[in-house]
Design a protein around this motif. Structure first.
Motif, PDB file in Angstrom:
ATOM      1  N   VAL A 105       0.786  -1.030  -0.072  1.00 31.68           N
ATOM      2  CA  VAL A 105       0.084   0.047   0.426  1.00 31.68           C
ATOM      3  C   VAL A 105       1.671   1.044   0.107  1.00 31.68           C
ATOM      4  O   VAL A 105       2.317   0.885   0.668  1.00 31.68           O
ATOM      5  CB  VAL A 105      -1.163   0.046   1.411  1.00 31.68           C
ATOM      6  CG1 VAL A 105      -0.160  -0.154   2.490  1.00 31.68           C
ATOM      7  CG2 VAL A 105      -1.944   0.946   1.310  1.00 31.68           C
ATOM      8  N   ARG A 107       0.685   5.756  -0.227  1.00 31.44           N
ATOM      9  CA  ARG A 107      -0.930   6.715   0.072  1.00 31.44           C
ATOM     10  C   ARG A 107       0.065   8.570  -0.861  1.00 31.44           C
ATOM     11  O   ARG A 107       0.902   8.689  -0.486  1.00 31.44           O
ATOM     12  CB  ARG A 107      -1.458   7.105   0.594  1.00 31.44           C
ATOM     13  CG  ARG A 107      -2.212   8.663   2.137  1.00 31.44           C
ATOM     14  CD  ARG A 107      -2.590   8.365   2.883  1.00 31.44           C
ATOM     15  NE  ARG A 107      -3.308   6.930   3.276  1.00 31.44           N
ATOM     16  CZ  ARG A 107      -4.660   6.770   3.389  1.00 31.44           C
ATOM     17  NH1 ARG A 107      -5.096   8.031   2.908  1.00 31.44           N
ATOM     18  NH2 ARG A 107      -4.649   5.510   4.045  1.00 31.44           N
ATOM     19  N   LEU A 121      -9.042   4.758  -3.691  1.00 27.86           N
ATOM     20  CA  LEU A 121      -8.697   4.101  -3.657  1.00 27.86           C
ATOM     21  C   LEU A 121      -8.250   3.114  -5.246  1.00 27.86           C
ATOM     22  O   LEU A 121      -9.275   2.832  -5.552  1.00 27.86           O
ATOM     23  CB  LEU A 121      -9.030   2.263  -2.870  1.00 27.86           C
ATOM     24  CG  LEU A 121      -8.411   1.564  -2.794  1.00 27.86           C
ATOM     25  CD1 LEU A 121      -7.021   1.442  -1.869  1.00 27.86           C
ATOM     26  CD2 LEU A 121      -9.261   0.638  -2.164  1.00 27.86           C
ATOM     27  N   VAL A 123      -7.081  -0.306  -6.811  1.00 27.90           N
ATOM     28  CA  VAL A 123      -6.549  -1.612  -6.317  1.00 27.90           C
ATOM     29  C   VAL A 123      -6.715  -2.028  -7.320  1.00 27.90           C
ATOM     30  O   VAL A 123      -7.077  -2.242  -8.655  1.00 27.90           O
ATOM     31  CB  VAL A 123      -7.612  -1.699  -5.294  1.00 27.90           C
ATOM     32  CG1 VAL A 123      -9.233  -1.710  -5.775  1.00 27.90           C
ATOM     33  CG2 VAL A 123      -7.573  -3.307  -4.867  1.00 27.90           C
ATOM     34  N   LEU A 186      -2.822   0.509  -3.758  1.00 27.69           N
ATOM     35  CA  LEU A 186      -2.913  -1.222  -2.825  1.00 27.69           C
ATOM     36  C   LEU A 186      -2.970  -2.081  -3.887  1.00 27.69           C
ATOM     37  O   LEU A 186      -3.967  -2.106  -4.736  1.00 27.69           O
ATOM     38  CB  LEU A 186      -4.585  -1.092  -1.928  1.00 27.69           C
ATOM     39  CG  LEU A 186      -4.510  -2.415  -1.284  1.00 27.69           C
ATOM     40  CD1 LEU A 186      -3.282  -2.632  -0.378  1.00 27.69           C
ATOM     41  CD2 LEU A 186      -6.151  -2.549  -1.060  1.00 27.69           C
ATOM     42  N   THR A 188      -2.928  -6.267  -4.120  1.00 23.66           N
ATOM     43  CA  THR A 188      -3.749  -7.391  -2.987  1.00 23.66           C
ATOM     44  C   THR A 188      -3.305  -8.664  -3.414  1.00 23.66           C
ATOM     45  O   THR A 188      -2.738  -8.720  -4.515  1.00 23.66           O
ATOM     46  CB  THR A 188      -5.372  -7.581  -3.114  1.00 23.66           C
ATOM     47  OG1 THR A 188      -5.885  -7.894  -4.555  1.00 23.66           O
ATOM     48  CG2 THR A 188      -5.730  -6.036  -2.868  1.00 23.66           C
ATOM     49  N   PHE A 210      -6.036   1.901   4.342  1.00 23.51           N
ATOM     50  CA  PHE A 210      -6.273   1.815   2.911  1.00 23.51           C
ATOM     51  C   PHE A 210      -7.598   2.497   2.884  1.00 23.51           C
ATOM     52  O   PHE A 210      -8.735   2.096   1.776  1.00 23.51           O
ATOM     53  CB  PHE A 210      -6.070   1.146   2.112  1.00 23.51           C
ATOM     54  CG  PHE A 210      -6.686  -0.230   1.974  1.00 23.51           C
ATOM     55  CD1 PHE A 210      -7.856  -1.182   2.050  1.00 23.51           C
ATOM     56  CD2 PHE A 210      -5.903  -1.356   2.662  1.00 23.51           C
ATOM     57  CE1 PHE A 210      -8.326  -2.469   2.025  1.00 23.51           C
ATOM     58  CE2 PHE A 210      -6.570  -2.455   3.314  1.00 23.51           C
ATOM     59  CZ  PHE A 210      -7.458  -2.800   3.214  1.00 23.51           C
TER      60      PHE A 210
END
Ligand SMILES: [Zn+2]
Length: 490
Positions: A105, A107, A121, A123, A186, A188, A210
């Motif tokens: 992650v 930011r 976000l 992702v 992010l 995953t 997140f």
């Protein structure tokens, strides 16, 4: 590789900054924005083609990192991505979920105090499904470029989106612009198995890292037909996956003295009935809007049926015709049941006492499994056959809004980028991580930004998965522009 990246990123930094800085003054003097034929706010971002070339290198490297799930081993990919981010002056964090499995992650902050409800976000998942190497024409982890395609497991699902998100995120950082909301990147783990290292676990352990009000994820589509973009589907909902075990029992014995009381025969009869069953049609508001939009771009014959699918007099017939035309349309209109596994017997001369089948059910959002199981029990009508809903099914999530500022922006930018092609709300028949996000009040949208044909799409999870390279740069551009236009203060 490293040296080349540095050089390109230096060049790009200049280009992107120019694009951003120059845009407002052009707008003030009322001149049309140059390049790429983008009207109104398109000039917020400069030429993204150098960025897309970098992103293609990341994609190639990511395909070569084998993240077949199980076991996933996403930590290797996570470290690779963390390295890319670190070189940009961004501080990534690895989120460990299981041995060898970490998400990553990062930011970009808009202010000292974060406002998660405004945050965006980006992702994508790092894991991929397995391969049957013997059926591939190239090394599935070789990232081979051939005939205008980049071949490799994950080239469509979902490492291309991962690379595009990374590019959009890095472009914001390089642009050194003022953002009006936090933007979070992010990557995953365990999306494909939805097991103990999935987004559900990441949310349980690390939500604060997140938490966001809006998300861009996979799950939509840019559909190519006859060499042009037919429409863009923005995923706002998805069907819910539930598994059912079917167990038939009977009398075990010697195969030389068979009776009618045979578990295999009972199971086969039940599976036959279930396999030929069609659940009732239930047109959701999203599917109605999708069919309406599709009618505008399909051939006359198909459009004719799409237009009457919801009418009292011809609706039923239209639903049958459309269901036969396209398995996706069938699945969008009703709960579906696919028998997928059969298990019975250990010796050819022994009648087993038990036989099992597995059914994979895809429920429409809003439908409940109990209603369907009731129907199936009535249909099977055999006391020796039991249906059991297995735990760990997907969870029904609310739809994302088709009214808010983010959905409107995605629609506007996508249409602009793809020459005015219609943008339609889309319910995917498959599952994505967006359901988990929607359950946590995130307005999540599936925008798979790369233009592909039905044929290209059919290789996802199959053999010779491949990305048309011509579509990649355009997809990177789209994600970068959506991200920038939603988060950069002008
Ligand atoms: Zn995926």
């Amino acid at each position: 590789m490293l040296v080349i990246w540095k050089r390109i990123s230096f060049l790009l930094a200049g280009i992107v900054v120019c694009g951003w800085v120059a845009a407002p003054s052009r707008a003030q003097v009322g001149q049309p924005s140059p390049g790429m034929g983008i009207p109104d706010n398109g000039s917020l971002v400069g030429d993204t083609s150098p960025l897309a070339r970098e992103a293609q290198n990341w994609l190639v490297d990511l395909i070569k990192i084998n993240t077949t799930n199980p076991p996933g081993n996403e930590q290797v990919a996570a470290k690779y991505i963390a390295d890319v981010l670190t070189k940009e002056g961004i501080t990534p964090e690895l989120l460990d979920v299981a041995p060898g499995r970490s998400a990553v992650v990062a930011r970009l902050r808009s202010s000292v105090v974060a406002d998660p409800s405004r945050a965006l976000l980006l992702v994508a998942h790092m894991d991929v499904v397995g391969v049957d190497r013997s059926k591939w024409s190239v090394d599935p982890f070789g990232a081979v470029i051939k005939d205008g395609y980049l071949y490799g497991r994950g080239s469509l699902d979902d490492k291309s989106m991962l690379a595009a998100n990374l590019a959009a995120f890095i472009a914001l950082k390089r642009g050194n612009v003022h953002i009006n909301r936090d933007v979070i990147f992010l990557a995953t783990t365990d999306e494909e198995q939805f097991g103990d290292a999935s987004l559900r676990m990441l949310i349980a352990k690390y939500w604060d890292k997140f938490a966001a009000g809006f998300a861009l994820n996979e799950g939509g589509r840019v559909m190519m037909k006859n060499g042009k973009v037919q429409y863009i589907g923005v995923q706002v909902a998805e069907k819910v996956s539930v598994n059912i075990a079917v167990t038939a029992t009977g009398k075990a014995g010697h195969a030389s003295r068979p009776t009618k009381d045979n578990a295999v025969v009972h199971l086969a009869a039940a599976v036959d009935k279930i396999g030929n069953y069609s659940a009732p049609v239930h047109l959701t508001s999203i599917v109605r809007r999708y069919f309406e939009g599709l009618a505008g771009v399909e051939d006359d014959e198909t459009a004719k049926w799409l237009r009457v699918v919801d009418t009292p007099d011809r609706g039923e017939h239209a639903q049958r015709v459309l269901a036969d035309m396209n398995p996706s349309w069938n699945s969008m209109m009703r709960d579906t049941i696919a028998p997928t596994i059969l298990q019975a017997g250990v010796r050819v001369n022994v009648i087993p006492s038990e036989a099992k089948a597995m059914l994979n059910v895809r429920l429409l959002p809003g439908d409940t499994i109990d209603v369907l199981v009731n129907e199936l029990n009535k249909l099977v009508n055999d006391p020796q056959v039991k249906l059991q809903v297995l735990p760990e099914g997907g969870l029904a999530a609310p739809n994302s809004s088709m009214e808010n500022e983010f959905y409107n922006l995605i629609t506007k930018v996508s249409a602009r980028e793809y020459g005015g092609a219609p943008v339609l709300p889309y319910m995917s028949t498959g599952a994505t991580d967006s359901a988990q996000l929607r359950l946590h009040n995130v307005q999540a949208y599936g925008v798979s930004p790369f233009a592909v044909t039905e044929e290209d799409e059919s290789h996802v999870h199959g053999d010779d998965e491949r990305l048309p390279l011509a579509s990649f740069a355009k997809g990177v551009d789209l994600i970068t522009r959506i991200t920038a236009e939603f988060s950069v203060t002008r």
